[in-house]
Design an enzyme around this catalytic site. Structure first.
Site, PDB file in Angstrom:
ATOM      1  N   GLU A   2       0.306  -3.862  -2.416  1.00 23.71           N
ATOM      2  CA  GLU A   2       0.357  -4.045  -3.865  1.00 23.71           C
ATOM      3  C   GLU A   2       1.391  -5.083  -4.266  1.00 23.71           C
ATOM      4  O   GLU A   2       2.258  -5.468  -3.473  1.00 23.71           O
ATOM      5  CB  GLU A   2       0.675  -2.709  -4.549  1.00 23.71           C
ATOM      6  N   ALA A  58       3.477  -6.310  -8.173  1.00 24.52           N
ATOM      7  CA  ALA A  58       3.683  -5.950  -9.575  1.00 24.52           C
ATOM      8  C   ALA A  58       2.607  -6.565 -10.469  1.00 24.52           C
ATOM      9  O   ALA A  58       2.217  -5.990 -11.469  1.00 24.52           O
ATOM     10  CB  ALA A  58       5.066  -6.388 -10.043  1.00 24.52           C
ATOM     11  N   GLU A  85      -9.110  -2.535   3.227  1.00 26.36           N
ATOM     12  CA  GLU A  85     -10.325  -2.965   3.916  1.00 26.36           C
ATOM     13  C   GLU A  85     -10.342  -4.473   4.123  1.00 26.36           C
ATOM     14  O   GLU A  85     -10.616  -4.960   5.225  1.00 26.36           O
ATOM     15  CB  GLU A  85     -11.574  -2.549   3.120  1.00 26.36           C
ATOM     16  N   CYS A 139     -14.004  -0.488  -2.831  1.00 34.03           N
ATOM     17  CA  CYS A 139     -14.262  -1.095  -4.140  1.00 34.03           C
ATOM     18  C   CYS A 139     -15.372  -2.140  -4.001  1.00 34.03           C
ATOM     19  O   CYS A 139     -15.798  -2.490  -2.892  1.00 34.03           O
ATOM     20  CB  CYS A 139     -12.980  -1.731  -4.687  1.00 34.03           C
TER      21      CYS A 139
END
Length: 159
Positions: free
Chosen positions: A63, A65, A74, A111
């Site tokens: 991740e 910010a 994936e 996703c």
């Protein structure tokens, strides 16, 4: 008018019912999830894949910010595999996710962006990628990752 019916066959098993090779791949995905960098969402995802040459590669979500700058487990795993072993096929991929309470009880599915990448890699290597989607209560086995994206936009779509 005509109709198009789409269906997908998914095998549902418990972790204990899986063959040892599939269990080990899920364990690698779990280990990767434990090392995830996900301080903003608190949702850690790990992916592990087995290549045709027997090599196992695992990675996790990363991740940032600025959320769009991060990347799913994936895609990190798939892109690394093809960067390191560009001509080696991907046989299967396990995905495991955890939140603040531990690993999710139900399997988490990729996703849309990850599904698109899986579909293109499957076409590129001309062989299916089996998915093992882990949940504490059950594991989904999807024989071909492309089935998660039934109406695909691919190279033929641009003709």
């Amino acid at each position: 008018m005509s109709k198009l019916e789409l269906s997908i066959e998914v095998e549902v098993l418990s972790f204990e019912e899986l063959p040892e090779e599939k269990q080990l791949l899920i364990i690698k995905a779990q280990e990767a999830a434990m090392q995830s960098y996900s301080p903003y969402s608190g949702f850690s995802v790990g992916a592990a894949l087995r290549l045709d040459n027997g090599e196992v590669i695992a990675a996790n979500n990363q991740e940032n910010a600025v959320f769009p700058a991060g990347l799913c487990a994936e895609r990190v795993t798939l892109f690394y595999a093809k960067a390191k072993y560009p001509n080696v096929g991907i046989k299967s991929m396990a995905i495991a996710a955890r939140n603040s309470e531990g690993f999710t009880s139900r399997p988490v599915t990729p996703c849309g962006s990850c599904r698109q990448v899986m579909m293109e890699m499957t076409h590129r290597q001309a062989m299916p990628i089996e998915l093992l989607l882990y949940g504490r209560d059950k594991v989904y086995i999807v024989p071909d990752a492309t089935s998660l994206l039934p109406l695909q936009f691919d190279q033929d779509s641009m003709q």
